[in-house]
Write a protein that holds these residues in place. Structure first.
Motif, PDB file in Angstrom:
ATOM      1  N   VAL A  56      -9.941  25.642  56.185  1.00 20.15           N
ATOM      2  CA  VAL A  56      -9.761  25.052  54.847  1.00 20.15           C
ATOM      3  C   VAL A  56     -10.593  25.793  53.816  1.00 20.15           C
ATOM      4  CG1 VAL A  56     -10.152  23.004  53.409  1.00 20.15           C
ATOM      5  CG2 VAL A  56      -9.131  22.753  55.678  1.00 20.15           C
ATOM      6  N   ARG A  57     -11.850  26.022  54.121  1.00 25.25           N
ATOM      7  CA  ARG A  57     -12.712  26.716  53.151  1.00 25.25           C
ATOM      8  C   ARG A  57     -12.242  28.150  52.926  1.00 25.25           C
ATOM      9  NH1 ARG A  57     -18.214  25.115  55.717  1.00 25.25           N
ATOM     10  NH2 ARG A  57     -16.831  24.329  57.311  1.00 25.25           N
ATOM     11  N   THR A  58     -11.709  28.802  53.961  1.00 19.20           N
ATOM     12  CA  THR A  58     -11.171  30.149  53.803  1.00 19.20           C
ATOM     13  C   THR A  58      -9.946  30.130  52.895  1.00 19.20           C
ATOM     14  OG1 THR A  58     -11.990  30.745  55.997  1.00 19.20           O
ATOM     15  CG2 THR A  58     -10.338  32.187  55.021  1.00 19.20           C
ATOM     16  N   ALA A  59      -9.041  29.169  53.100  1.00 15.25           N
ATOM     17  CA  ALA A  59      -7.838  29.072  52.262  1.00 15.25           C
ATOM     18  C   ALA A  59      -8.197  28.760  50.810  1.00 15.25           C
ATOM     19  CB  ALA A  59      -6.885  28.017  52.824  1.00 15.25           C
ATOM     20  N   VAL A  60      -9.168  27.885  50.596  1.00 14.53           N
ATOM     21  CA  VAL A  60      -9.613  27.570  49.232  1.00 14.53           C
ATOM     22  C   VAL A  60     -10.214  28.819  48.592  1.00 14.53           C
ATOM     23  CG1 VAL A  60     -11.260  26.235  47.846  1.00 14.53           C
ATOM     24  CG2 VAL A  60      -9.892  25.088  49.599  1.00 14.53           C
ATOM     25  N   ALA A  61     -11.026  29.544  49.333  1.00 14.15           N
ATOM     26  CA  ALA A  61     -11.628  30.773  48.803  1.00 14.15           C
ATOM     27  C   ALA A  61     -10.547  31.797  48.446  1.00 14.15           C
ATOM     28  CB  ALA A  61     -12.604  31.372  49.821  1.00 14.15           C
ATOM     29  N   MET A  62      -9.512  31.907  49.259  1.00 15.31           N
ATOM     30  CA  MET A  62      -8.414  32.824  48.969  1.00 15.31           C
ATOM     31  C   MET A  62      -7.702  32.421  47.679  1.00 15.31           C
ATOM     32  SD  MET A  62      -6.902  33.336  52.814  1.00 15.31           S
ATOM     33  CE  MET A  62      -5.465  34.240  52.269  1.00 15.31           C
ATOM     34  N   ALA A  63      -7.509  31.121  47.494  1.00 13.28           N
ATOM     35  CA  ALA A  63      -6.857  30.635  46.273  1.00 13.28           C
ATOM     36  C   ALA A  63      -7.698  30.966  45.047  1.00 13.28           C
ATOM     37  CB  ALA A  63      -6.615  29.128  46.374  1.00 13.28           C
ATOM     38  N   VAL A  64      -8.987  30.706  45.125  1.00 17.52           N
ATOM     39  CA  VAL A  64      -9.896  31.000  44.004  1.00 17.52           C
ATOM     40  C   VAL A  64      -9.897  32.499  43.716  1.00 17.52           C
ATOM     41  CG1 VAL A  64     -12.317  31.012  43.261  1.00 17.52           C
ATOM     42  CG2 VAL A  64     -11.358  28.979  44.357  1.00 17.52           C
ATOM     43  N   ALA A  65      -9.998  33.311  44.760  1.00 17.76           N
ATOM     44  CA  ALA A  65     -10.035  34.764  44.584  1.00 17.76           C
ATOM     45  C   ALA A  65      -8.731  35.299  43.994  1.00 17.76           C
ATOM     46  CB  ALA A  65     -10.321  35.447  45.923  1.00 17.76           C
ATOM     47  N   SER A  66      -7.645  34.546  44.149  1.00 18.46           N
ATOM     48  CA  SER A  66      -6.340  34.965  43.610  1.00 18.46           C
ATOM     49  C   SER A  66      -6.058  34.379  42.231  1.00 18.46           C
ATOM     50  CB  SER A  66      -5.229  34.556  44.579  1.00 18.46           C
ATOM     51  OG  SER A  66      -5.391  35.243  45.799  1.00 18.46           O
ATOM     52  N   GLY A  67      -7.018  33.630  41.689  1.00 13.65           N
ATOM     53  CA  GLY A  67      -6.881  33.114  40.336  1.00 13.65           C
ATOM     54  C   GLY A  67      -6.388  31.692  40.204  1.00 13.65           C
ATOM     55  N   ALA A  68      -6.281  30.954  41.300  1.00 20.00           N
ATOM     56  CA  ALA A  68      -5.847  29.556  41.208  1.00 20.00           C
ATOM     57  C   ALA A  68      -6.840  28.754  40.368  1.00 20.00           C
ATOM     58  CB  ALA A  68      -5.730  28.942  42.596  1.00 20.00           C
ATOM     59  N   LYS A  69      -6.299  27.868  39.552  1.00 20.48           N
ATOM     60  CA  LYS A  69      -7.134  27.020  38.689  1.00 20.48           C
ATOM     61  C   LYS A  69      -7.304  25.624  39.263  1.00 20.48           C
ATOM     62  CE  LYS A  69      -7.263  30.211  35.485  1.00 20.48           C
ATOM     63  NZ  LYS A  69      -8.134  31.293  35.846  1.00 20.48           N
ATOM     64  N   SER A  70      -6.386  25.232  40.162  1.00 21.50           N
ATOM     65  CA  SER A  70      -6.417  23.888  40.729  1.00 21.50           C
ATOM     66  C   SER A  70      -5.615  23.878  42.024  1.00 21.50           C
ATOM     67  CB  SER A  70      -5.812  22.897  39.732  1.00 21.50           C
ATOM     68  OG  SER A  70      -5.882  21.582  40.243  1.00 21.50           O
ATOM     69  N   LEU A  71      -5.721  22.792  42.771  1.00 20.54           N
ATOM     70  CA  LEU A  71      -4.930  22.605  43.981  1.00 20.54           C
ATOM     71  C   LEU A  71      -4.097  21.340  43.852  1.00 20.54           C
ATOM     72  CD1 LEU A  71      -7.400  23.236  46.957  1.00 20.54           C
ATOM     73  CD2 LEU A  71      -5.703  24.794  46.003  1.00 20.54           C
ATOM     74  N   GLU A  72      -2.880  21.395  44.386  1.00 14.29           N
ATOM     75  CA  GLU A  72      -2.054  20.197  44.482  1.00 14.29           C
ATOM     76  C   GLU A  72      -2.288  19.497  45.809  1.00 14.29           C
ATOM     77  OE1 GLU A  72       2.007  21.408  44.001  1.00 14.29           O
ATOM     78  OE2 GLU A  72       1.816  21.569  41.827  1.00 14.29           O
ATOM     79  N   ALA A  73      -2.488  20.283  46.881  1.00 14.96           N
ATOM     80  CA  ALA A  73      -2.667  19.712  48.217  1.00 14.96           C
ATOM     81  C   ALA A  73      -3.230  20.765  49.155  1.00 14.96           C
ATOM     82  CB  ALA A  73      -1.339  19.198  48.765  1.00 14.96           C
ATOM     83  N   ALA A  74      -3.799  20.274  50.251  1.00 12.62           N
ATOM     84  CA  ALA A  74      -4.316  21.136  51.313  1.00 12.62           C
ATOM     85  C   ALA A  74      -3.898  20.530  52.645  1.00 12.62           C
ATOM     86  CB  ALA A  74      -5.839  21.227  51.227  1.00 12.62           C
ATOM     87  N   ALA A  75      -3.768  21.378  53.656  1.00 13.03           N
ATOM     88  CA  ALA A  75      -3.440  20.908  55.003  1.00 13.03           C
ATOM     89  C   ALA A  75      -4.257  21.691  56.014  1.00 13.03           C
ATOM     90  CB  ALA A  75      -1.951  21.087  55.291  1.00 13.03           C
ATOM     91  N   VAL A  76      -4.638  21.009  57.078  1.00 16.81           N
ATOM     92  CA  VAL A  76      -5.340  21.670  58.171  1.00 16.81           C
ATOM     93  C   VAL A  76      -4.744  21.201  59.488  1.00 16.81           C
ATOM     94  CG1 VAL A  76      -7.214  19.937  58.244  1.00 16.81           C
ATOM     95  CG2 VAL A  76      -7.602  22.231  59.175  1.00 16.81           C
ATOM     96  N   VAL A  77      -4.559  22.136  60.406  1.00 17.82           N
ATOM     97  CA  VAL A  77      -4.106  21.833  61.758  1.00 17.82           C
ATOM     98  C   VAL A  77      -5.285  22.098  62.668  1.00 17.82           C
ATOM     99  CG1 VAL A  77      -2.526  22.489  63.612  1.00 17.82           C
ATOM    100  CG2 VAL A  77      -1.696  22.315  61.252  1.00 17.82           C
ATOM    101  N   THR A  78      -5.698  21.055  63.385  1.00 17.63           N
ATOM    102  CA  THR A  78      -6.944  21.106  64.135  1.00 17.63           C
ATOM    103  C   THR A  78      -6.938  20.083  65.262  1.00 17.63           C
ATOM    104  OG1 THR A  78      -9.352  20.883  63.908  1.00 17.63           O
ATOM    105  CG2 THR A  78      -8.016  19.489  62.489  1.00 17.63           C
ATOM    106  N   GLU A  79      -7.838  20.259  66.202  1.00 21.34           N
ATOM    107  CA  GLU A  79      -8.067  19.262  67.250  1.00 21.34           C
ATOM    108  C   GLU A  79      -8.920  18.108  66.717  1.00 21.34           C
ATOM    109  OE1 GLU A  79      -6.998  19.212  70.422  1.00 21.34           O
ATOM    110  OE2 GLU A  79      -6.242  21.243  70.664  1.00 21.34           O
ATOM    111  N   ALA A  80      -9.667  18.348  65.644  1.00 17.39           N
ATOM    112  CA  ALA A  80     -10.580  17.340  65.092  1.00 17.39           C
ATOM    113  C   ALA A  80      -9.816  16.094  64.644  1.00 17.39           C
ATOM    114  CB  ALA A  80     -11.368  17.924  63.922  1.00 17.39           C
TER     115      ALA A  80
END
Length: 117
Positions: A56-80
């Protein structure tokens, strides 16, 4: 935290992308985020000796580095069973307090939707 029965097609898409990233890269977690323009960013867990980031933190960092100003949603696939506080904070930092983080199991089935509040 609330359980979800019906998912929007765009939310299903980011879960599918997250699941694919996890499987393709053989990592503990896969994640995808959707920005305010509908662009998606997909990532897996980063586990280097000098750098450790959840998917999740990697995907958020990628979005920020690509110029995203906001997020609509996030998803994670995990055993947690629950998202980490750090993942929720990253989603909240870019998306705001009401941004959903969809938590799915390795089978792609949604377990929970948690607002990053």
């Amino acid at each position: 935290m609330s359980d979800i029965v019906e998912l929007d097609p765009e939310d299903k898409k980011i879960i599918t992308l997250a699941r694919s990233a996890r499987a393709r890269n053989g990592v503990a977690e896969g994640a995808a985020v959707r920005d305010e323009t509908g662009r998606t960013y997909v990532a897996g867990t980063v586990a280097l000796e000098s750098l450790r980031l959840s998917a999740v933190r990697t995907a958020v960092a990628m979005a920020v580095a690509s110029g995203a100003k906001s997020l609509e949603a996030a998803a994670v696939v995990t055993e947690a069973q629950e998202p980490s506080a750090e993942d929720l904070a990253a989603v909240r930092d870019l998306g705001g307090a009401g941004t959903p983080l969809l938590l799915a199991g390795p089978d792609g089935v949604l377990r929970r939707s948690v607002e990053a509040g």
